[in-house]
Scaffold this motif. Structure first.
Motif, PDB file in Angstrom:
ATOM      1  N   PHE A   1       1.019  -1.583  -0.104  1.00 24.46           N
ATOM      2  CA  PHE A   1       0.224  -0.146  -0.055  1.00 24.46           C
ATOM      3  C   PHE A   1       0.914   1.464   0.287  1.00 24.46           C
ATOM      4  N   CYS A   2       0.241   1.926  -0.912  1.00 22.41           N
ATOM      5  CA  CYS A   2       0.858   3.335  -0.658  1.00 22.41           C
ATOM      6  C   CYS A   2       0.134   4.780  -0.418  1.00 22.41           C
TER       7      CYS A   2
ATOM      8  N   ASP B   1      -8.188   6.839   8.836  1.00 23.84           N
ATOM      9  CA  ASP B   1      -9.291   7.122   8.064  1.00 23.84           C
ATOM     10  C   ASP B   1      -8.887   6.811   6.431  1.00 23.84           C
ATOM     11  N   ILE B   2      -9.463   5.948   5.713  1.00 22.39           N
ATOM     12  CA  ILE B   2      -8.664   5.940   4.384  1.00 22.39           C
ATOM     13  C   ILE B   2     -10.297   5.806   2.914  1.00 22.39           C
ATOM     14  N   GLU B   3      -9.926   6.043   2.697  1.00 24.46           N
ATOM     15  CA  GLU B   3     -10.268   5.780   1.032  1.00 24.46           C
ATOM     16  C   GLU B   3      -9.255   4.813   0.114  1.00 24.46           C
ATOM     17  N   VAL B   4      -9.373   3.473   0.229  1.00 27.38           N
ATOM     18  CA  VAL B   4      -8.820   2.401  -0.987  1.00 27.38           C
ATOM     19  C   VAL B   4      -8.542   3.004  -1.973  1.00 27.38           C
ATOM     20  N   ILE B   5      -7.886   3.009  -3.335  1.00 29.89           N
ATOM     21  CA  ILE B   5      -8.004   2.986  -4.448  1.00 29.89           C
ATOM     22  C   ILE B   5      -7.424   2.489  -5.038  1.00 29.89           C
TER      23      ILE B   5
ATOM     24  N   GLU C   1       4.319   7.435   1.255  1.00 34.10           N
ATOM     25  CA  GLU C   1       3.512   6.540   2.808  1.00 34.10           C
ATOM     26  C   GLU C   1       3.623   5.099   2.235  1.00 34.10           C
ATOM     27  N   ILE C   2       4.380   4.238   2.664  1.00 34.51           N
ATOM     28  CA  ILE C   2       5.184   2.915   2.006  1.00 34.51           C
ATOM     29  C   ILE C   2       5.111   1.658   3.352  1.00 34.51           C
TER      30      ILE C   2
ATOM     31  N   ARG D   1      -7.636  10.185   3.646  1.00 38.39           N
ATOM     32  CA  ARG D   1      -6.460  10.038   3.011  1.00 38.39           C
ATOM     33  C   ARG D   1      -6.521   9.025   2.407  1.00 38.39           C
ATOM     34  N   PHE D   2      -6.403   8.909   0.631  1.00 40.22           N
ATOM     35  CA  PHE D   2      -6.204   8.470   0.089  1.00 40.22           C
ATOM     36  C   PHE D   2      -5.134   7.375  -0.183  1.00 40.22           C
ATOM     37  N   VAL D   3      -5.064   5.714  -1.000  1.00 37.49           N
ATOM     38  CA  VAL D   3      -4.384   5.052  -0.118  1.00 37.49           C
ATOM     39  C   VAL D   3      -4.330   4.248  -1.574  1.00 37.49           C
TER      40      VAL D   3
END
Lengths: 354, 354
Positions: free
Chosen positions: B37-38, B320-324, B64-65, B344-346
């Motif tokens: 993930f990044c 708190d994220i949204e995975v893309i 952000e790895i 944050r997008f991840v």
């Protein structure tokens, strides 16, 4: 109630002239002081001419006061008649807030300045809604705000310690200047020349920044280890990222970034003066990339002012002064505006009574 | 040397597109990481679009790895194949200056950022003069700059801790936020939402400042004790002179004085972002009359980043994220510009290999 004579400004445009008024009757904690000398601070001029838009006339300036006690209230413990006594920028505060109980009365929201503050004794038994300062032959002050003056120093030259001295001493101490510190002082005026002397006596390596090459010799005489002409980028760059602390005594608007760039990581530049026109917006990049700080500092607390006077007595430090007669104060203001003073005018109050 | 695939910007005006390049062969202290993930940081966008005027194309963003170790150099001690591993904003520094020896590599003048820094291994055995970041399937990093990732947390949601987490954790710790502190957080974006969670977990009383009334509910859910609409002078005045520390995460130009006025004596406001257009010049009066400070802070050191990750593991804190998917990064940039992300997008790197 005692009748006194002083010098007052009656409007922003008028020269200071003789002014008769009354000091309050002695309260149980009050000290009545016969004023011997009073320093001339740039704040006096700012207020007399209403440059801070807060003057309430008549204004009797003066907050670098040295004199002798001529009477004391019933409950005064720390002073007796005949003692030397000093009064600085403050004559009262709320006494109960955290700032006051920490001995930092200068940050109290209820602080009462020595002149041009609302006088909480108004309505008692003296003239004036506002406090009247040290351009006068006597003053009455609560003993908490009266300092002991060391007897080994030239009294006239002690007077500026009550403002210029403590204003520079307090931040130098707060930011822990001492042996091993590399300290920059920006500006060689009334404040700057005291800062150089004090930082030198504290054991720091002192670098004075000035725009005037003709101040180099004097700065070194006063205690600077090095002098840098701040208009010269090469000289400035040679000191990049090397200072623990910089005390900036220049109130005129100027570029702060050339100085923040000289701080080490975690270094602080403290500003002593509020500019009439804002400084150019400082570089946040300079702050972020070395966790640097820009801070402000205002005079000092009463306990710390006594500590400063004792430090000066021990290290034989006073201000470099030119003694003037009271009637010459208006001319002194004009010379001060031209930077024509080394480094503080002090009024000999004997010339007021004459 | 290993062939990898990533996403790169080839100019300020072009979208990011797939990009093939080589990572260096494993040195004795190097770790090869399969990126899982990044996170997508606003800095990625700034650099890809050359908004800081320092981009050297192609730019492969991402710092952000989070991933898994797939091979280690002969002298690597702290990691073995199969371990979880994280990489943040830094991949190298000089290692010998006071900043480095104090564990504050982020302030080293020789720091090498994870992307768009001159790569000191250039000429060895890989492509690119510049470092290439985490928008890729693999990365090779010296073990000193690799973090251990707690196994109890959602891996995708851990990624933003490597920049947004440490950037807020470091100043909160440096300025000693803890039980009894009243702390303000300005802005509820990627950084701000982490700052709220972290300051809350540190035991402080947390007040979130926002211009958006629609963020109140979310801010409280994230850990804010109070939320203040910073455009409302009455709400602001109610907090005058009451904060020990304010962390200002807003990089857009804004009036700093409304916040410095809320600091107690000796309080500090720390800025996390460099605005593209300068903030209005801050009030020196506000600084002087309470000995307040304006400071900056940059990410955090490697040791402190590990401490932050361990703190987050203990307190069960992630972003708190949204995975893309990797291919949707350009759209994510547009949504980020509109503030349309919580928080944050991840990028799921499995979508790159597919």
């Amino acid at each position: 109630m005692s009748k006194v004579i002083g010098y007052a400004a009656h409007s922003a445009k008028e020269k200071l002239v003789p002014f008769n008024f009354e000091r309050r009757s002695l309260g149980v904690k009050d000290i009545q002081i016969d004023i011997l000398f009073c320093g001339v601070c740039h704040s006096d001029l700012h207020t007399a001419r209403n440059e801070w838009q807060n003057a309430v006339y008549p204004v009797v300036p003066g907050h670098e006061i040295v004199g002798r006690v001529i009477s004391v209230g019933a409950n005064v413990k720390a002073f007796k008649v005949g003692d030397l006594a000093g009064v600085g920028c403050l004559v009262d505060s709320c006494r109960v807030c955290p700032d006051c109980t920490d001995g930092l009365e200068q940050y109290c929201d209820g602080e009462i300045f020595t002149y041009n503050s609302e006088d909480k004794h108004y309505g008692d038994n003296h003239s004036g809604k506002m406090t009247y300062g040290g351009y006068s032959n006597q003053i009455v002050v609560d003993e908490h705000f009266v300092l002991h003056i060391p007897s080994n120093l030239n009294l006239a030259a002690v007077a500026p310690l009550l403002c210029a001295g403590i204003t520079t001493y307090s931040p130098l101490r707060h930011w822990k200047v001492g042996p091993g510190s590399k300290v920059g002082i920006v500006g060689l005026g009334g404040l700057g020349h005291m800062a150089v002397k004090l930082a030198h006596a504290m054991g720091a390596h002192v670098v004075l920044f000035t725009t005037s090459p003709d101040k180099v010799v004097d700065a070194k005489r006063l205690g600077a280890d090095e002098v840098v002409i701040s208009k010269n980028p090469e000289e400035m760059n040679a000191h990049a990222k090397s200072f623990d602390f910089i005390l900036n005594t220049v109130a005129a608007s100027h570029n702060l970034d050339v100085f923040t760039a000289l701080l080490k990581r975690d270094g602080t530049m403290c500003l002593n003066g509020v500019p009439e026109h804002p400084h150019p917006s400082p570089s946040i990049f300079n702050l972020i990339f070395k966790r640097r700080q820009i801070a402000g500092s205002l005079i000092g607390g009463i306990k710390e002012t006594q500590e400063m006077l004792d430090f000066c007595a021990k290290h034989n430090i006073t201000s470099d002064i030119e003694v003037i007669a009271m009637k010459d104060v208006n001319e002194a203001y004009e010379r001060m505006l031209k930077g024509d003073v080394k480094y503080r005018f002090v009024i000999d109050m004997a010339t007021l009574k004459a």
